[in-house]
Design a protein around this motif. Structure first.
Motif, PDB file in Angstrom:
ATOM      1  N   ASN A 193      17.230 -22.789  41.461  1.00 43.98           N
ATOM      2  CA  ASN A 193      16.618 -22.195  40.244  1.00 43.98           C
ATOM      3  C   ASN A 193      16.449 -21.442  39.742  1.00 43.98           C
ATOM      4  OD1 ASN A 193      19.718 -23.604  38.455  1.00 43.98           O
ATOM      5  ND2 ASN A 193      18.878 -24.981  40.584  1.00 43.98           N
ATOM      6  N   ARG A 194      15.181 -20.424  40.755  1.00 44.17           N
ATOM      7  CA  ARG A 194      14.010 -19.678  40.018  1.00 44.17           C
ATOM      8  C   ARG A 194      15.109 -18.378  39.927  1.00 44.17           C
ATOM      9  NH1 ARG A 194      10.582 -19.537  45.401  1.00 44.17           N
ATOM     10  NH2 ARG A 194      13.237 -19.116  45.838  1.00 44.17           N
ATOM     11  N   ARG A 195      14.054 -17.882  38.582  1.00 44.04           N
ATOM     12  CA  ARG A 195      14.764 -16.350  38.228  1.00 44.04           C
ATOM     13  C   ARG A 195      14.191 -15.169  39.239  1.00 44.04           C
ATOM     14  NH1 ARG A 195      15.915 -16.454  32.751  1.00 44.04           N
ATOM     15  NH2 ARG A 195      16.420 -18.198  31.582  1.00 44.04           N
ATOM     16  N   HIS A 196      14.737 -14.988  39.094  1.00 46.88           N
ATOM     17  CA  HIS A 196      14.570 -13.272  40.547  1.00 46.88           C
ATOM     18  C   HIS A 196      13.835 -14.398  41.648  1.00 46.88           C
ATOM     19  CE1 HIS A 196      15.071 -11.184  36.933  1.00 46.88           C
ATOM     20  NE2 HIS A 196      14.352 -12.138  36.033  1.00 46.88           N
ATOM     21  N   TYR A 205      22.158 -19.980  36.959  1.00 42.78           N
ATOM     22  CA  TYR A 205      22.074 -18.286  37.087  1.00 42.78           C
ATOM     23  C   TYR A 205      22.086 -16.979  36.690  1.00 42.78           C
ATOM     24  CZ  TYR A 205      23.235 -20.909  42.033  1.00 42.78           C
ATOM     25  OH  TYR A 205      23.755 -21.091  43.009  1.00 42.78           O
ATOM     26  N   GLU A 206      21.771 -16.118  37.015  1.00 44.12           N
ATOM     27  CA  GLU A 206      21.925 -15.171  36.244  1.00 44.12           C
ATOM     28  C   GLU A 206      22.573 -14.056  36.945  1.00 44.12           C
ATOM     29  OE1 GLU A 206      17.723 -15.317  33.792  1.00 44.12           O
ATOM     30  OE2 GLU A 206      17.208 -14.414  35.984  1.00 44.12           O
ATOM     31  N   TYR A 207      23.152 -12.980  35.957  1.00 44.48           N
ATOM     32  CA  TYR A 207      24.546 -11.903  36.768  1.00 44.48           C
ATOM     33  C   TYR A 207      25.505 -11.653  37.024  1.00 44.48           C
ATOM     34  CZ  TYR A 207      20.035  -9.875  33.788  1.00 44.48           C
ATOM     35  OH  TYR A 207      19.174  -9.790  32.710  1.00 44.48           O
ATOM     36  N   VAL A 208      25.843 -12.736  37.378  1.00 43.03           N
ATOM     37  CA  VAL A 208      27.145 -13.377  37.816  1.00 43.03           C
ATOM     38  C   VAL A 208      28.756 -12.678  37.536  1.00 43.03           C
ATOM     39  CG1 VAL A 208      28.181 -14.904  38.808  1.00 43.03           C
ATOM     40  CG2 VAL A 208      26.268 -15.701  38.527  1.00 43.03           C
ATOM     41  N   VAL A 209      29.331 -11.902  38.137  1.00 39.75           N
ATOM     42  CA  VAL A 209      30.506 -11.217  37.941  1.00 39.75           C
ATOM     43  C   VAL A 209      31.069 -11.466  39.224  1.00 39.75           C
ATOM     44  CG1 VAL A 209      31.521  -8.540  38.462  1.00 39.75           C
ATOM     45  CG2 VAL A 209      29.230  -9.368  38.512  1.00 39.75           C
ATOM     46  N   PHE A 210      32.466 -11.448  38.145  1.00 34.75           N
ATOM     47  CA  PHE A 210      33.889 -12.569  38.751  1.00 34.75           C
ATOM     48  C   PHE A 210      35.001 -11.726  38.463  1.00 34.75           C
ATOM     49  CE2 PHE A 210      31.701 -16.293  36.828  1.00 34.75           C
ATOM     50  CZ  PHE A 210      31.677 -17.136  37.884  1.00 34.75           C
ATOM     51  N   GLU A 211      35.755 -11.238  39.516  1.00 37.40           N
ATOM     52  CA  GLU A 211      35.588  -9.672  39.580  1.00 37.40           C
ATOM     53  C   GLU A 211      37.582 -10.416  39.826  1.00 37.40           C
ATOM     54  OE1 GLU A 211      35.571  -5.537  41.899  1.00 37.40           O
ATOM     55  OE2 GLU A 211      34.501  -6.841  42.958  1.00 37.40           O
ATOM     56  N   ASP A 212      38.602  -9.663  39.661  1.00 39.42           N
ATOM     57  CA  ASP A 212      40.136 -10.767  39.099  1.00 39.42           C
ATOM     58  C   ASP A 212      40.920  -9.434  39.889  1.00 39.42           C
ATOM     59  OD1 ASP A 212      41.727 -12.696  40.089  1.00 39.42           O
ATOM     60  OD2 ASP A 212      42.655 -12.033  37.585  1.00 39.42           O
ATOM     61  N   ARG A 240      25.112 -23.972  35.334  1.00 38.09           N
ATOM     62  CA  ARG A 240      25.534 -25.173  36.390  1.00 38.09           C
ATOM     63  C   ARG A 240      26.303 -26.382  35.510  1.00 38.09           C
ATOM     64  NH1 ARG A 240      21.104 -29.062  36.472  1.00 38.09           N
ATOM     65  NH2 ARG A 240      22.504 -30.649  35.299  1.00 38.09           N
ATOM     66  N   GLY A 241      27.316 -26.509  36.088  1.00 37.15           N
ATOM     67  CA  GLY A 241      28.443 -27.070  36.112  1.00 37.15           C
ATOM     68  C   GLY A 241      30.221 -26.725  35.343  1.00 37.15           C
ATOM     69  N   LYS A 242      30.780 -26.881  34.582  1.00 35.66           N
ATOM     70  CA  LYS A 242      32.660 -26.058  35.130  1.00 35.66           C
ATOM     71  C   LYS A 242      32.347 -24.946  34.152  1.00 35.66           C
ATOM     72  CE  LYS A 242      34.112 -29.427  37.363  1.00 35.66           C
ATOM     73  NZ  LYS A 242      34.482 -29.338  38.721  1.00 35.66           N
ATOM     74  N   HIS A 243      33.783 -24.097  33.874  1.00 38.12           N
ATOM     75  CA  HIS A 243      33.435 -23.501  32.817  1.00 38.12           C
ATOM     76  C   HIS A 243      34.888 -22.630  33.222  1.00 38.12           C
ATOM     77  CE1 HIS A 243      29.136 -23.441  32.376  1.00 38.12           C
ATOM     78  NE2 HIS A 243      29.041 -23.140  33.309  1.00 38.12           N
ATOM     79  N   SER A 244      35.238 -21.903  32.458  1.00 36.64           N
ATOM     80  CA  SER A 244      36.648 -21.138  32.601  1.00 36.64           C
ATOM     81  C   SER A 244      36.377 -19.637  31.536  1.00 36.64           C
ATOM     82  CB  SER A 244      37.851 -21.923  32.402  1.00 36.64           C
ATOM     83  OG  SER A 244      37.588 -22.476  30.812  1.00 36.64           O
ATOM     84  N   VAL A 245      37.648 -18.582  32.082  1.00 36.18           N
ATOM     85  CA  VAL A 245      37.739 -17.292  31.710  1.00 36.18           C
ATOM     86  C   VAL A 245      39.275 -17.386  31.107  1.00 36.18           C
ATOM     87  CG1 VAL A 245      35.460 -16.548  30.945  1.00 36.18           C
ATOM     88  CG2 VAL A 245      36.829 -16.279  33.320  1.00 36.18           C
ATOM     89  N   ARG A 246      39.658 -16.749  30.159  1.00 35.10           N
ATOM     90  CA  ARG A 246      41.075 -16.372  30.358  1.00 35.10           C
ATOM     91  C   ARG A 246      41.563 -14.482  29.753  1.00 35.10           C
ATOM     92  NH1 ARG A 246      43.112 -21.463  27.353  1.00 35.10           N
ATOM     93  NH2 ARG A 246      42.108 -23.290  28.462  1.00 35.10           N
ATOM     94  N   TYR A 247      42.890 -14.087  30.389  1.00 33.29           N
ATOM     95  CA  TYR A 247      42.907 -12.933  30.144  1.00 33.29           C
ATOM     96  C   TYR A 247      44.440 -13.127  29.931  1.00 33.29           C
ATOM     97  CZ  TYR A 247      43.379 -11.422  34.423  1.00 33.29           C
ATOM     98  OH  TYR A 247      43.939 -11.102  36.244  1.00 33.29           O
TER      99      TYR A 247
END
Length: 589
Positions: free
Chosen positions: A320-323, A491-498, A538-545
């Motif tokens: 969990n360190r930055r950079h 985390y920082e700057y994470v990408v989810f590509e579907d 940290r944990g559970k999340h969701s995104v939709r389209y």
């Protein structure tokens, strides 16, 4: 798979000292100079320097190191080193620079000390002493003294005396409540001043005073009595105090109070305090997640240094360190360095002397001797190529002869030819689900009318039906794609590509920020939909389209991919899914 494109990379490291070193430039070069930042500009450097010297390490060898001690980073060590160049501005390699920093820091802190012996946020006209700031400074100076730094005696004595006076005033208020709490409210004096409970600030001040052999036993009793009202960070501070007092029974009770909130992830070999409500009021020092886990690490290092949970907390903090180099602030970064120095000493990492062997299926792939002289220069990467990775089961062993722990990470990469790609991932997982949306005709809602009256109107609502692999859809039907995200760390700057199946077209066409807590930026492209998240907790999340089934046929949606923009070794993917699109009745040619 394509066998020739299969590769296994194993990295190993015998110490956390590299992580401590990497955090120092952030502290040294912080541009502002309040009391806490002035303190932490030089104290963690001295703590790290003492740790390295106890290991008999040549500081010049660290500056010119070639191996990558953070096993969570991919890429050639020399390439990562060229990117960071942190040693060009890291004071720990230059004794003259360290001496200058210490002299300047002590001079500045002495000048910032108020006339009454305490410290405020900054120095200057109108500044007054605060218990939290004074306790933070005194703890830092106590840590510096333990690291063989000379601090003027009068500076220490005046600071301790201020804290003693403050603690006595709080004990008097707590005593007053004990005296009057059973009296009817009407019989209590109107000008009564009292406190019902000891709090987190009391725990911090009392720990500093006990470390100076100046704590009042009455405050120890009050804090233990009220421990269930403290944050878990406060309970950790109390546990450290009780350990100093050799009160093992009450110390262990504090540990049990914390342990019930500790999550151990056996798969990831990490552990962390899962703070209720994220620690309470997160912007206060006593609600900080990193500081709470660092405090817990210090307590566990003293009581249970070889417990798997202790090593697990270390891994959690490193992840969990930055950079990849420091934590959220100068304060929690300094505390993490302090906690890791204590852990390192308690577990024997400060005296590595070992031979490490990497063995695949009984064949020795690599043998390395690790001593204080070679700890930052030995080749810590073993690459196992495709010739040793035939299809089937293999056994990878890491053997150690000698003293000290070994931290190991391994990555397997291959080009898959499997017909149905399966989900994968460890630190970040993504589970993609497709739903058929059936519009409800009876859905109504209320809106405000032209005269302010409540008006009922039809609204657009849908029933969702999850679609299994090879499910059938009719052309024109609406589907919703949900990406369920499970992150084991922040985390920082994470990408989810579907990746979009060819027979579907997106309903939303305008890119932009999504509503809701994640506040992701989404881009709708011809072949994919991409979510960019600056921060992922940290944990559970969701995104939709949503998309609409268009072209008849059978189509495959390749796995949705998760990856970190600036740490490409962090990645995961969902399952592949195949769907059939048919023409609705009456549209057949």
């Amino acid at each position: 798979r394509r066998p020739e494109q299969t590769r296994l990379e194993v990295r190993f490291s015998p110490t956390l000292a590299g992580a401590m070193v990497d955090a120092l430039p952030y502290l040294v070069n912080y541009p502002y100079g309040c009391t806490e930042q002035t303190l932490n500009r030089f104290v963690p450097t001295v703590v790290t320097l003492k740790t390295l010297r106890s290991m008999n390490i040549d500081l010049a060898a660290i500056r010119d190191r070639q191996n990558n001690l953070n096993s969570g980073q991919s890429g050639e060590p020399s390439e990562r080193a060229a990117e960071w160049k942190i040693w060009h501005r890291n004071p720990v390699f230059d004794q003259a620079e360290v001496d200058r920093m210490v002299k300047t820091g002590i001079r500045d802190l002495t000048a910032m000390q108020c006339a009454d012996g305490g410290w405020g946020w900054f120095s200057g006209v109108g500044e007054r002493s605060y218990p939290h700031t004074t306790a933070v400074v005194m703890h830092g100076l106590q840590t510096a003294v333990a690291a063989d730094m000379a601090i003027p005696a009068d500076v220490m004595d005046r600071g301790i005396q201020w804290l003693k006076t403050w603690e006595e005033s709080q004990i008097a208020l707590l005593d007053e409540w004990v005296r009057v709490r059973d009296l009817p409210a009407g019989q209590r004096p109107r000008d009564l001043r009292y406190r019902e409970f000891a709090d987190n600030l009391d725990a911090l001040v009392h720990m500093v005073l006990v470390d100076a052999d100046a704590g009042n036993p009455k405050m120890t009793d009050y804090l233990y009595r009220d421990r269930t009202r403290l944050t878990l960070y406060g309970v950790g501070l109390l546990g450290l105090t009780l350990d100093k007092l050799a009160d093992a029974e009450r110390r262990d009770m504090c540990l049990r109070n914390i342990d019930q909130f500790v999550v151990f992830d056996g798969e990831n070999q990490s552990a962390y305090i899962d703070l209720p409500n994220n620690g309470g009021i997160w912007w206060y020092w006593y609600g900080d997640v990193i500081e709470a886990n660092a405090c817990y690490l210090k307590l566990m290092s003293r009581v249970r240094p070889n417990d798997p949970k202790t090593a697990g907390v270390v891994k959690y903090l490193l992840n969990n360190r930055r950079h990849g180099t420091r934590w959220n602030s100068t304060r929690d970064t300094a505390l993490c360095i302090e906690a890791m120095a204590e852990y390192l000493a308690k577990t024997g990492e400060d005296k590595p002397d070992m031979t490490v062997e990497i063995v695949m299926d009984g064949n020795v792939i690599k043998t390395v001797e690790v001593t204080p002289e070679t700890i930052f220069s030995f080749d810590n990467v073993a690459v196992i190529g495709s010739d040793a990775l035939e299809s089937g089961t293999h056994q990878l062993e890491v053997r150690r002869r000698g003293n000290g722990p070994v931290y190991v990470s391994a990555w397997m990469t291959n080009f898959t030819l499997e017909d149905q790609i399966a989900a994968a991932g460890l630190e970040v997982r993504v589970n993609r689900k497709y739903y058929r949306l059936d519009q409800r005709n009876d859905a109504t809602g209320t809106v405000r009318g032209s005269r302010g009256q409540v008006v009922g109107q039809e609204v657009e609502k849908y029933d969702r039906t999850e679609l299994p692999n090879l499910a059938e859809l009719k052309s024109g039907e609406l589907v919703e794609i949900e990406l369920e995200i499970d992150s084991k760390n922040d985390y920082e700057y994470v990408v989810f590509e579907d990746i979009k199946a060819a027979g579907f077209e997106p309903v939303e066409l305008r890119s932009g920020y999504t509503p809701g807590g994640l506040n992701a930026y989404v881009e709708f492209r011809d072949a994919r939909v991409v979510f960019f998240m600056r921060t992922l907790a940290r944990g559970k999340h969701s995104v939709r389209y949503r998309m609409r089934a268009e072209t008849p046929g059978q189509f495959s949606a390749l796995p949705a991919k998760a990856w970190a923009m600036y740490a490409p070794e962090l990645k995961g993917n969902s399952d592949e899914i195949r769907l059939n699109i048919t023409d609705p009745p009456g549209n057949e040619e």
